[in-house]
Scaffold this motif. Structure first.
Motif, mmCIF file in Angstrom:
data_model
loop_
_atom_site.group_PDB
_atom_site.id
_atom_site.type_symbol
_atom_site.label_atom_id
_atom_site.label_comp_id
_atom_site.label_asym_id
_atom_site.label_seq_id
_atom_site.Cartn_x
_atom_site.Cartn_y
_atom_site.Cartn_z
ATOM 1 N N ILE A 228 -9.070 0.648 -10.402
ATOM 2 C CA ILE A 228 -10.346 0.281 -9.719
ATOM 3 C C ILE A 228 -9.845 -0.913 -8.686
ATOM 4 N N LEU A 229 -10.151 -0.473 -7.428
ATOM 5 C CA LEU A 229 -9.976 -1.432 -6.299
ATOM 6 C C LEU A 229 -11.291 -1.968 -5.839
ATOM 7 N N ALA A 230 -11.338 -3.274 -5.893
ATOM 8 C CA ALA A 230 -12.571 -4.222 -5.481
ATOM 9 C C ALA A 230 -12.484 -4.928 -4.424
ATOM 10 N N TRP B 207 0.722 -1.169 0.188
ATOM 11 C CA TRP B 207 0.108 -0.086 -0.049
ATOM 12 C C TRP B 207 0.913 1.415 0.055
ATOM 13 N N ASN B 208 1.991 1.287 0.702
ATOM 14 C CA ASN B 208 2.743 2.279 0.775
ATOM 15 C C ASN B 208 3.366 2.890 -0.547
ATOM 16 N N ALA B 209 3.880 1.786 -1.055
ATOM 17 C CA ALA B 209 4.232 1.838 -2.458
ATOM 18 C C ALA B 209 3.441 2.307 -3.463
ATOM 19 N N PHE B 210 2.029 1.992 -3.310
ATOM 20 C CA PHE B 210 0.974 2.304 -4.114
ATOM 21 C C PHE B 210 0.401 3.660 -4.015
ATOM 22 N N LEU B 211 0.650 4.449 -2.892
ATOM 23 C CA LEU B 211 0.019 5.755 -2.775
ATOM 24 C C LEU B 211 0.109 6.644 -3.616
ATOM 25 N N LYS B 212 1.797 6.865 -3.984
ATOM 26 C CA LYS B 212 1.863 7.909 -5.029
ATOM 27 C C LYS B 212 1.049 7.788 -6.291
ATOM 28 N N THR B 213 1.068 6.403 -6.683
ATOM 29 C CA THR B 213 0.231 6.224 -8.043
ATOM 30 C C THR B 213 -1.084 6.441 -7.991
ATOM 31 N N LEU B 214 -1.790 6.083 -6.626
ATOM 32 C CA LEU B 214 -3.153 6.352 -6.395
ATOM 33 C C LEU B 214 -3.476 7.908 -6.567
ATOM 34 N N GLU B 215 -2.670 8.636 -5.806
ATOM 35 C CA GLU B 215 -2.765 10.018 -5.500
ATOM 36 C C GLU B 215 -2.544 10.741 -6.973
ATOM 37 N N GLU B 216 -1.459 10.498 -7.837
ATOM 38 C CA GLU B 216 -1.363 11.198 -9.135
ATOM 39 C C GLU B 216 -1.290 10.073 -10.068
ATOM 40 N N ARG C 44 -7.788 8.622 -0.952
ATOM 41 C CA ARG C 44 -7.476 9.124 -2.260
ATOM 42 C C ARG C 44 -8.252 8.463 -3.315
ATOM 43 N N CYS C 45 -9.750 7.797 -2.836
ATOM 44 C CA CYS C 45 -10.332 7.181 -3.884
ATOM 45 C C CYS C 45 -11.777 7.303 -3.925
ATOM 46 N N GLN C 46 -12.699 7.368 -4.946
ATOM 47 C CA GLN C 46 -13.942 7.546 -4.767
ATOM 48 C C GLN C 46 -14.400 6.035 -4.380
ATOM 49 N N VAL C 47 -15.284 6.152 -3.386
ATOM 50 C CA VAL C 47 -15.825 4.845 -2.829
ATOM 51 C C VAL C 47 -17.258 4.479 -3.253
#
Length: 207
Positions: A57-59, A40-49, A73-76
């Protein structure tokens, strides 16, 4: 199985590659709550920008296990389970397209067996198709194909309860168990029939 930091780093690199033909690249991460903390920590930057051409899409069925830093950082979007009536309608529609005539009571039972899942309802329907020779599906057909409790078993217990006959009630339960019926479903059908009976007798306007 691809929930580690190495897989996420590979994804972070791939998002920058432009799509070949379409306007966007769509990444779907199923069971997203299974990602490790480091992933998750490695993914945050990509999710943010994310790049302009990327949709992520995260399911998940367990939103509470997804870190708040990710959710913010997501629309839920939360999807509700389909109703039993909705599943029954799906069964009727699919049956019609496949050339079957399905009685409403049969579709209702399949919808109940689907237990709030489109996939499970269609799996039950496919099982019934495979076990049926003709093109007409009755409730009895579904009962035989799925080992669901028979109406007679349910009514036998209700009649015994209505008459205060404990011995007959226990016998009805024992026979249902020995027939291989799903006892959880048996209880649901009994409660449903009891509710319908009480509504007819005391509150017909609430049916």
């Amino acid at each position: 199985s691809n929930n580690g930091v190495d897989e996420v780093r590979a994804l972070n690199e791939s998002v920058h590659t432009l799509p070949y033909n379409s306007e966007r690249k769509v990444y779907i991460l199923d069971e997203a709550h299974m990602l490790s903390k480091s992933a998750w920590n490695a993914f945050l930057k990509t999710l943010e920008e994310p790049p302009a051409h990327v949709v992520i899409i995260l399911a998940t069925t367990e939103l509470e296990k997804v870190p708040e830093t990710v959710r913010s950082r997501c629309q839920v979007f939360q999807f509700k389970k389909p109703t039993r009536a909705g599943l029954a309608k799906l069964v009727l529609d699919v049956g019609k397209k496949e050339g079957y005539v399905i009685e409403p009571a049969a579709a209702d039972l399949i919808g109940m067996l689907g237990d709030g899942s489109y996939r499970d309802a269609l799996s039950v329907l496919q099982k019934v198709f495979a076990a049926t020779e003709g093109k007409t599906l009755s409730r009895e057909t579904v009962e035989v194909a799925t080992s669901a409790p028979k109406k007679e078993q349910v009514h036998a217990l209700i009649s015994a309860l209505a008459g205060g006959d404990r011995g007959s009630a226990l016998t009805a339960i024992e026979r249902a168990g020995k027939s291989g019926a799903d006892m959880k479903l048996f209880l649901e059908l009994v409660l449903e029939a009891l509710r319908a009976t009480l509504l007819i007798r005391y509150a017909a306007d609430l049916r």
